[in-house]
Write a protein that holds these residues in place. Sequence first.
Motif, mmCIF file in Angstrom:
data_model
loop_
_atom_site.group_PDB
_atom_site.id
_atom_site.type_symbol
_atom_site.label_atom_id
_atom_site.label_comp_id
_atom_site.label_asym_id
_atom_site.label_seq_id
_atom_site.Cartn_x
_atom_site.Cartn_y
_atom_site.Cartn_z
ATOM 1 N N PRO A 152 44.622 45.960 32.114
ATOM 2 C CA PRO A 152 44.959 44.632 32.654
ATOM 3 C C PRO A 152 43.782 43.654 32.523
ATOM 4 O O PRO A 152 42.623 44.077 32.522
ATOM 5 N N THR A 153 44.116 42.355 32.408
ATOM 6 C CA THR A 153 43.037 41.354 32.359
ATOM 7 C C THR A 153 42.455 41.131 33.753
ATOM 8 O O THR A 153 41.263 40.905 33.905
ATOM 9 N N ASP A 154 43.315 41.172 34.778
ATOM 10 C CA ASP A 154 42.791 41.108 36.140
ATOM 11 C C ASP A 154 43.704 41.880 37.082
ATOM 12 O O ASP A 154 44.869 42.123 36.770
ATOM 13 N N PHE A 155 43.109 42.293 38.209
ATOM 14 C CA PHE A 155 43.850 43.133 39.161
ATOM 15 C C PHE A 155 44.191 42.306 40.390
ATOM 16 O O PHE A 155 43.411 42.229 41.331
ATOM 17 N N ASP A 156 45.354 41.653 40.361
ATOM 18 C CA ASP A 156 45.750 40.825 41.504
ATOM 19 C C ASP A 156 46.269 41.702 42.635
ATOM 20 O O ASP A 156 46.979 42.684 42.409
ATOM 21 N N VAL A 157 45.894 41.312 43.861
ATOM 22 C CA VAL A 157 46.313 42.068 45.044
ATOM 23 C C VAL A 157 47.319 41.232 45.832
ATOM 24 O O VAL A 157 47.164 40.016 45.944
HETATM 25 MG MG MG Z 1 47.445 37.584 34.991
#
Ligand code: MG
Length: 433
Positions: free
Chosen positions: A41-46
């Motif tokens: 993933p490009t970022d790990f959103d919570v």
């Molecule tokens: Mg994204």
Amino acid sequence: MPLSGSAREFSISVIRQLTEQGYTAYWAGGCVRDLLMNREPTDFDVATNATPQQVRQLFGHKRTLAVGESFGVIIVLGPKSVGQVEVATFRSEGEYHDGRRPSTVDYCDAERDALRRDFTINGMFFDPVSEEIRDYVGGQDDLRQRLVRAIGNPPERFTEDKLRLLRAVRFAALLNFELDAETAQAVQELASQIVVVSAERIAQELRKMLSHPQRAIALQLIRNLDLLPVLLPEVEQHVVRFSEERWDELCRRLAALGSADFPTAMAALLRHVPCPIDWNRKDAPPHGTVPDICRRLKLSNEERDRIAWLVSHAGQLNDVPTQSLASVKRLAAHPDFLALLQIERSDATVTGQQDTPFTWLDTFLQQTPSSEINPPELVTGRDLVQLGHQPGPAFRIWLEAIRDAQLNGTISTREDALDLLSTLVQQGPPPGS
Ligand code: MG
Ligand code: ATP
């Protein structure tokens, strides 16, 4: 699943801290989709049921930023090497009035939060501690079937937020998924509505699609779903309406480009659109030209200059073997020369054009060091002033003649250059100056 990175570890520690306080917290959206597809993933959103205020209280005001607090999003800052993680409170959205933003936001549970998301593959949660997937929207099935399907009623979801029309195309093309039939039909029916989305957001989607190797698939979908005449009427006019062969060739050329940045791919896409030589003039560019498209999409000046230079030099490499050394070196010294070479080379593979100019250029580039392609100038405008000449239009003509002689290899020292200058001065002002 791929091995852990530090951004991933940090987001897990954020989730742990939230759950230790009794809150629910998961990875949400794109990162769950990417993990289930074995992609990094490009970022790990919570996503969590803690309110933005509770998130800030827990992590402290110094370590958090309330950028999207009204939408329930808090950024938690990690150590420098790790970056930051977005923590969004589970929310459902009220009615949309402008086709872009909800009028109200209510905090809710994970299930209702899933329902406000755009596509089923983007609507899942994952608990990295228990390693459990929370899928309220059938995202796993659609991932298996490789389908992009709107959550809920497709026409309603696209009417709420018209940016989703382009997001649907982007996810289908870049992931190499099919669009579910009802979802595709809704995109097609609402295609003309894309005009309500801001130029910046449209451009951002185009950047993502065109800088990706799957760009030709995205373009094909854009056309099939009737988005092309609204997004890029110039391509419709100069390519689609010109001939089906030209369209096929354009798609194959875009595919053959392989990995390329946005301006390079955009230039390849706009190859058949007229482009004035003086594209960076202060006044408005002529309607329907390459700089006019860049202005409409609010691209940066740098992007516009790169795209327009590439389009206006399309086809010029063919003449290179018969041009003067000075012209070739001037072209090769341009910062976008390699991008031009990439576009022309991919064109040649598709059109079956002979590769004489490329073989010639490869040899030239191998044999010519960059210090010879773009050597320091032997004489400058300042020198001319010091020699007592009045600045004027003749300056540029003299300096270019001296530069040409230098690049052609007929002169190589400052003395040679000054000799040539006095010959030019004796010849009098050039005609028309
Ligand atoms: Mg994204
Ligand atoms: P990418 O890899 O492009 O970042 P992503 O799925 O992470 O893909 P983002 O734009 O970062 O996409 O958004 C994160 C998540 O927020 C999405 O997965 C989706 O659940 C939700 N989302 C984003 N934009 C919208 C939208 N316009 N409408 C509904 N949900 C959205």
